[in-house]
Design an enzyme around this catalytic site. Structure first.
Site, PDB file in Angstrom:
ATOM      1  N   ASP A  43      -7.369   1.080  80.351  1.00 21.66           N
ATOM      2  CA  ASP A  43      -7.931   2.302  79.452  1.00 21.66           C
ATOM      3  C   ASP A  43      -7.104   2.251  78.311  1.00 21.66           C
ATOM      4  O   ASP A  43      -6.285   1.567  78.011  1.00 21.66           O
ATOM      5  CB  ASP A  43      -7.484   3.702  80.510  1.00 21.66           C
ATOM      6  CG  ASP A  43      -7.901   4.684  79.924  1.00 21.66           C
ATOM      7  OD1 ASP A  43      -9.054   4.774  79.331  1.00 21.66           O
ATOM      8  OD2 ASP A  43      -7.480   5.737  80.289  1.00 21.66           O
ATOM      9  N   GLU A  72      -8.732   1.262  72.998  1.00 21.83           N
ATOM     10  CA  GLU A  72      -9.526   1.230  71.461  1.00 21.83           C
ATOM     11  C   GLU A  72      -8.594   0.458  70.436  1.00 21.83           C
ATOM     12  O   GLU A  72      -9.289  -0.146  69.763  1.00 21.83           O
ATOM     13  CB  GLU A  72     -10.058   2.520  71.211  1.00 21.83           C
ATOM     14  CG  GLU A  72     -11.050   3.150  72.180  1.00 21.83           C
ATOM     15  CD  GLU A  72     -10.400   3.433  73.465  1.00 21.83           C
ATOM     16  OE1 GLU A  72      -9.575   3.721  73.619  1.00 21.83           O
ATOM     17  OE2 GLU A  72     -11.204   3.404  74.620  1.00 21.83           O
ATOM     18  N   ASP A  81     -14.882   9.283  78.603  1.00 26.70           N
ATOM     19  CA  ASP A  81     -14.891  10.630  79.002  1.00 26.70           C
ATOM     20  C   ASP A  81     -15.891  11.578  78.640  1.00 26.70           C
ATOM     21  O   ASP A  81     -16.049  12.218  77.825  1.00 26.70           O
ATOM     22  CB  ASP A  81     -13.337  11.149  78.369  1.00 26.70           C
ATOM     23  CG  ASP A  81     -12.224  10.515  78.734  1.00 26.70           C
ATOM     24  OD1 ASP A  81     -12.484   9.864  79.728  1.00 26.70           O
ATOM     25  OD2 ASP A  81     -11.358  10.492  77.926  1.00 26.70           O
TER      26      ASP A  81
HETATM   27  C1  GLC Z   1      -8.539   8.790  79.480  1.00 30.89           C
HETATM   28  C2  GLC Z   1      -9.379   8.123  80.558  1.00 30.89           C
HETATM   29  C3  GLC Z   1      -9.750   8.618  81.700  1.00 30.89           C
HETATM   30  C4  GLC Z   1      -8.561   8.900  82.475  1.00 30.89           C
HETATM   31  C5  GLC Z   1      -7.429   9.522  81.453  1.00 30.89           C
HETATM   32  C6  GLC Z   1      -5.809   9.636  82.265  1.00 30.89           C
HETATM   33  O1  GLC Z   1      -8.860   9.992  78.969  1.00 30.89           O
HETATM   34  O2  GLC Z   1     -10.853   7.831  79.754  1.00 30.89           O
HETATM   35  O3  GLC Z   1     -10.819   8.179  82.407  1.00 30.89           O
HETATM   36  O4  GLC Z   1      -8.592   9.619  83.757  1.00 30.89           O
HETATM   37  O5  GLC Z   1      -7.202   8.850  80.355  1.00 30.89           O
HETATM   38  O6  GLC Z   1      -5.681   8.277  82.244  1.00 30.89           O
END
Ligand code: GLC
Length: 818
Positions: free
Chosen positions: A428, A431, A504
């Site tokens: 995650d 980017e 998200d």
């Molecule tokens: C980011 C991710 C989401 C995750 C969050 C906490 O917003 O896109 O999927 O739950 O981080 O890790």
């Protein structure tokens, strides 16, 4: 000899003259060096050939035209005649596969031709165009390729502008949250953390600089392999022009000839690769939440699935499993014995997937940070200061994943997690996301696999290199077991390492629609293994929206429900009756159709077909199809049309030409038109192509719960011949890379008095089940006998007039006779 001396003298005199001239100018501020503003290619005066490469020059700038395959031609531009070193994260190996190609020259043009496509270089003005062998122009420059100096960073902004025809449509470009057809849009590629993104918000998490044009029934693709911030204009500024340009790097693009969209996608896969086969369990249902903790909560959720008899394979741990959000650590208060927990979950059929972020907390008592610091693995600014930014753990530094040593180190860090039994890793914030600043500053330096660059060049590939490091590390650590990875950010080719989710999103009907479009678009853009956060990440869905999302998710290549921590419980049973039962029915359907999805995945992996296929991909000749974005096919046999509006009791569905069966009622319908289909909450429109053989597993609570004793073959009658495929292997090892698998082909062909089904197989794998259970749908006659490999077999006919019987899995021919 004398000539030489003379030349040297002349040269020396000229240099002195030039120096004097410059000297004069130095004192004249008005005559300083001006930046190059929009310089266009001049007149090509020369052509050279080196194997499959052709070079053209206007005396200063150089253009290289490379024949890659019969359908693919690459064009590169070097403003001052010197090409950048060849290196691409998207195209690991540029294989030259064209057999026959040649350079022709006449008074008007140079022409590089393969057996399929011509690349024309016009002598008057260096316009480049492409045509097929019927001399039909498919892509043409509207102005010559051009560039502009970037005074701040050096190098050039590079531009290519092509003509845009009045009815030309555009598809692809990754995850853009906008209409499927990109005509009239201007879009940007710059990976961005886009929490609760909106319709038309741009850019989002991924950069896939690949689009497909369809004009006059002919498709071609443009893959602009440039990792800098890149821009695309599909007739937005000027309806007669399509442009793509980047803030740096080289103007380098691949022209990919169709003529069919499917051909273009397959060729794009040839360049950038396909997904490896996932473990079969990864095609099951996944349950995620930010976050399930402590251990007792995780267990409660897992038990909830088994108690409610709702199948589930994957359970996720979001950032709260870590100690202070330090990657590769555990919060021992919440998870005192992760090994035991993961083992117990596994015993109940759950595979544990954990999240990992790139931000490593600055903390000298934390081994990952210490190792990274000592080995200089973290990114640095231009003046050699560390790149620091805030993410979940607080102040962080970030590994430079474009450095192969860093990738190896990172990959090795998963050792402990693998030992603990973790089955998959969720990548995650790559980017990369930085709180406040958004991402890294431009001046951060990257090793870039030896081809050094600033963050301007590495930004869009950072996330892909992170998940590559993760995947390659897991692959080593898990030995012969297939790792499962998921990533938020990516660049073209990321599919070689991971599945993706769309980030998200929001619990709204609009986002359900967007998710549908995004998945189709990702599938067209090389990223077939994709899904959305089912239910919407932020906000609260009601039972109806959640159920409609589960229904669409059943046909997402990747199926995971996920939600933010500040929302209400969001499991498939959270909304009570009637929703729980419908959610169960659809998740069960997902598991019943696993052998079909798995075979479709194989077609993707091995042959480069996308898993989801938009209607335009099936019938591109029909202009109205260029604007359809609700229906898609799942593989090539099943058409899905999600219900995307609240309270919708029926909806129109377009069926491509041919005959289709309503999956629920077995009614046969002629395609090539729209039909109105009832859509009570319990169903969404699903149609199966006549002639298909759809393999089916019994419902299981998780992959591997039961030994499969029989595979059901649903055979849909057709009065023309149709081929179907079934792929089988171990489902979790890399034996398929050693050709240990079985590819089965079924040929169904019906006449008014007989239906024949033939089976042929190739491969080295033997499934453990012994027999098929046949379910023949839509037979236009009452059978009098069934001959299987010449033997009479007993059969029964159910209330839907489906003919049922059993026979060995090794059959060669079945005849159902009137
Ligand atoms: C980011 C991710 C989401 C995750 C969050 C906490 O917003 O896109 O999927 O739950 O981080 O890790």
């Amino acid at each position: 000899m004398e000539d030489n001396i003379l030349n040297q003298e002349l040269l020396a005199n000229r240099l002195i003259e030039e120096e004097e001239e410059e000297f004069h100018h130095l004192n004249n501020p008005a005559d300083g060096i001006k930046p190059i503003i929009k310089k266009y290619l001049g007149v090509p005066n020369h052509a050279d050939q080196l194997d499959n490469k052709f070079f053209f020059t206007d005396g200063d700038a150089k253009v290289e035209v490379t024949v890659v395959t019969d359908e693919i031609i690459r064009v590169r531009l070097a403003p001052h005649g010197v090409f950048l070193e060849e290196f691409s994260y998207a195209v690991p190996k540029l294989e030259h596969k064209a057999t026959v190609f040649a350079l022709h020259e006449d008074e008007n043009e140079f022409r590089v031709s393969t057996s399929v496509v011509n690349c024309h270089i016009r002598k008057d003005d260096f316009f480049i165009s492409f045509s097929d062998i019927q001399n039909h122009i498919t892509s043409a420059d509207a102005v010559p390729m051009h560039w502009e100096e970037n005074v701040k960073f050096g190098g050039y902004y590079v531009y290519c502008t092509k003509t845009c025809a009045s009815q030309e449509s555009f598809f692809g470009l990754g995850d853009k949250p906008t209409e499927l057809n990109l005509r009239g849009k201007r879009l940007k590629n710059w990976n961005t953390d886009a929490y609760s993104f909106a319709w038309n918000q741009d850019p989002l998490y991924r950069s896939i600089p690949f689009y497909i044009s369809v004009n006059e029934g002919i498709a071609h693709g443009i893959f602009f392999d440039n990792t800098f911030k890149a821009h695309f204009d599909f007739g937005a500024e000027d309806p007669t022009k399509t442009s793509f340009w980047a803030d740096g790097g080289e103007l380098q693009y691949y022209y990919i000839h169709g003529p069919h969209m499917m051909d273009v996608v397959k060729s794009y896969h040839l360049l950038t690769g396909t997904h490896p086969m996932p473990p079969l369990w990864a095609l099951g249902y996944h349950q995620c939440r930010w976050s399930y903790y402590p251990e007792a909560k995780v267990k409660k959720i897992a038990n909830g699935f088994r108690e409610n008899k709702i199948p589930c394979d994957g359970i996720y741990l979001d950032i709260d499993y870590m100690d202070g959000y330090r990657c590769f650590t555990w919060n021992r208060k919440y998870f005192p014995d992760p090994k035991k927990m993961i083992k117990e979950l596994a015993a109940d059929g759950f595979k544990t997937v954990v999240i990992i972020d790139p931000g490593i907390r600055v903390d000298d008592n934390y081994s990952v940070f210490k190792e990274g610091k000592e080995n200089r693995y973290f990114c640095r600014r231009c003046d050699d200061y560390f790149m620091e930014g805030h993410v979940w753990p607080g102040r962080c530094q970030f590994p430079d994943f474009t450095n192969p040593d860093v990738r190896t180190w990172w990959g090795g860090l998963f050792d402990e997690l693998v030992q603990l039994g973790v089955a998959g890793v969720w990548n995650d914030m790559n980017e990369p996301a930085v709180f406040g600043a958004g991402t890294f500053p431009d001046d951060v330096r990257h090793q870039y696999d030896g081809f050094r660059g600033s963050h301007r060049k590495a930004h869009n590939v950072y996330g892909m290199q992170m998940v590559r490091a993760t995947y390659e590390g897991l692959r080593k650590l898990m030995k012969n077991k297939r790792p499962f990875t998921i990533t938020r950010a990516g660049y073209s080719g990321v599919q070689r390492y991971s599945s993706v989710w769309t980030g998200d999103n929001v619990a709204s009907w609009e986002h359900l629609k967007l998710g549908n479009i995004q998945m189709q678009r990702l599938s067209t853009s090389g990223i077939s293994f994709c899904g959305t956060d089912i239910g919407g990440f932020s906000g609260e869905p009601d039972g109806e929206l959640f159920t409609r999302w589960i229904q669409m998710g059943t046909f997402s290549p990747f199926m995971r429900a996920h939600s933010a921590g500040d929302t209400k419980e969001r499991e498939p049973w959270s909304f009570g009756a009637p929703f729980t039962a419908i959610n169960r029915k659809f998740i069960e359907l997902r598991y019943r159709m696993l052998p079909y999805l798995y075979s479709t995945f194989w077609e993707h992996h091995r042959y480069g077909f996308p898993i989801l296929r938009s209607i335009v991909m099936q019938e591109q000749d029909e202009i109205s199809n260029h604007f359809r974005q609700d229906e898609f096919t799942y593989g090539d046999k099943i058409l899905i049309c999600p219900v995307l509006e609240p309270g919708q009791q029926s909806r129109k569905v377009y069926l491509p030409k041919g005959k289709w069966y309503n999956f629920w009622t077995y009614e046969m319908v002629d395609g090539g038109k729209e039909v109105t289909v009832p859509t009570p909450l319990e169903t969404i429109p699903i149609f199966v192509k006549a002639g298909s053989v759809i393999p089916e597993y019994p419902v299981m609570q998780y992959v591997g719960e039961k030994e499969i004793e029989e595979v059901k073959l649903n055979i849909y009658y057709s009065n023309y011949e149709v081929n179907s495929f079934l792929f089988e292997d171990y489902g979790e090892t890399f034996a398929y890379e050693q050709d240990i698998y079985l590819e089965k082909k079924f040929v169904v062909s019906g006449k008014s008095t007989v239906l024949t089904v033939q089976q042929s197989m190739e491969g080295l794998y033997t499934p453990r089940y012994e027999s098929y259970y046949f379910n023949v749908i839509g037979l236009p006659f009452a059978p009098t006998k069934i001959l299987a490999d010449g033997k009479d077999v007993p059969y029964s006919i159910d209330e839907n007039k489906c003919v049922e019987f059993k026979f060995t899995k090794n059959f060669k021919q079945i005849e159902i006779v009137k």
